[in-house]
Design an enzyme around this catalytic site. Structure first.
Site: not given
Length: 421
Positions: A102, A104, A106, A129, A131, A272, A291, A297
């Protein structure tokens, strides 16, 4: 007491994962006893203390890594232990991607805390989050907003997107890009971001019927085109049929292609999506995801539109520049506290030394084989086998030596050190 422990780590099966033995996540899990079913998608391989898939020490007691870290301060150092409440601050993963994840973002710590408090059914913890993804195989992703002139070009080449946004939003964006699109003045950059936000907001709030109809017309028109963007649009529409707004979003976001060893860092509030390939991923320990598309979802559109930074720039600017670390290693050190990652690559019969790190680390062998010792040489203390898929936890202040067999050796090592003053 030992400071090096071999781990058994768990896989996660999500629909977008590669199937069976094709998946690197499955291949590495098999090394510690996981039975692989070739009809099952093996999307992720988790190395760490996260309760959803906790790693276990391969000893008679089957101690969880979380308990090992919690009960032995010296394996983290007291400063790291205190800063992160007796837990590991990072989650280390292998991702094997068959179809796009997806689109999304954070949240940062402030937003993460508020979302957790107000909507605990959707946001499971108060943490941020950030990453980092390091390509193991050729890897594709969408990452951050494209330069404004690229987005303007796409509005011309793909008029269905412009129609969906509406004439007022599209004209305002064109006027802004023409007036200040290339400016580096702070006040102009803020104007540009505001115009970009209006574009993204209009797209995200387009009616499901309008998105479906516009997307169907665009796909029918470009079917058979061979340019990179059109082929990406067609592929995403095939993976998420029925009018997913995320297909249009790819016209606003950078398409990033990476070769093995290249990396991207994804900070808080940056849009991203991973598209295909295998990667090593390291992140702060959190499950918070907002998302926007390419998913069946829950989509939290209003939160997403407001949280994004709307920074824009080239695809290449998203890639990280590692620095040399030892004779055969590179260090990827993102601008956050929780983690950094070392990549070590040895040809046949070579040796690499890592000095003591003042914090805990996790090491995974991604190819080849060899030996590992916790000391200044392979003759110091116990030696451990290094084989593809083997994972080790290494306690703080443990120098290591790794030696490759004839086949060579490649491993990734994530670590954390204290940053509190």
């Amino acid at each position: 007491m030992s400071t090096i422990y071999r781990l058994q780590c768990k896989t996660q099966s999500y629909d977008w994962g590669k199937l069976g033995d094709v998946s690197k996540a499955a291949t590495y899990a098999k090394a510690s006893g996981t039975t692989i079913d070739n009809a099952t998608p093996y999307a992720e391989f988790w190395m760490g203390t996260h309760p959803n898939a906790p790693s276990i020490v391969l000893d008679e007691a089957k101690t969880t890594l979380r308990d090992l870290v919690k009960n032995h301060v010296e394996l983290s150092t007291e400063p790291v232990y205190k800063q992160y409440n007796g837990d590991l601050p990072f989650l280390f993963k292998i991702l094997s991607i068959r179809k796009a994840l997806s689109i999304q973002a954070h949240p940062d710590k402030v937003l993460g805390s508020r979302l957790f408090k107000d909507f605990p059914q959707n946001y499971k913890d108060p943490n941020h989050k950030p990453e980092m993804a390091l390509a193991l195989t050729p890897f594709e992703a969408l990452c951050g907003f494209r330069p404004l002139n690229e987005i303007a070009h796409h509005l011309e080449v793909y008029p269905e997107l412009a129609e969906l946004l509406g004439k007022d939003v599209t004209d305002e964006f064109f006027d802004t890009v023409k007036a200040t699109g290339d400016s580096t003045k702070p006040e102009d950059i803020e104007k540009n971001k505001a115009a970009l936000k209006k574009v993204f907001e209009a797209l995200m709030h387009g009616s499901a019927e309008s998105v479906k109809e516009s997307l169907a017309r665009m796909i029918a028109r470009i079917n058979g085109e061979e340019d990179t963007v059109s082929r990406l649009l067609i592929r995403l529409d095939q993976q998420y049929p029925g009018g997913d707004v995320g297909v249009f979003s790819s016209l606003l976001l950078n398409y990033v292609s990476m070769e093995p060893g290249q990396a991207i860092f994804l900070g808080a509030n940056e849009p991203h999506a991973y598209l295909s390939g295998d990667c090593v991923e390291c992140m702060a320990t959190s499950d918070n995801v907002v998302r926007a598309g390419l998913t069946p979802k829950f989509k939290d559109v209003d939160v997403l539109v407001e949280m994004l930074t709307y920074q824009y720039g080239s695809a290449e600017s998203r890639k990280m520049e590692p620095v040399k670390y030892g004779d055969h290693s590179l260090l990827y050190d993102p601008p956050i506290d929780e983690f950094a990652v070392i990549l070590t690559k040895l040809n046949g019969k070579e040796t690499e030394k890592h000095g003591s790190i003042e914090g805990p680390s996790i090491l995974i062998v991604t190819s080849g084989s060899g030996k590992l010792s916790g000391g200044e040489s392979l003759d110091d203390g116990s030696t451990y086998d290094l084989k593809e898929g083997y994972v080790y936890f290494i306690g703080a202040n443990t120098p290591i030596v790794a030696a490759s067999n004839e086949s060579g050796l490649e491993f990734y090592r994530a670590y954390s050190v204290a940053t509190d003053n």
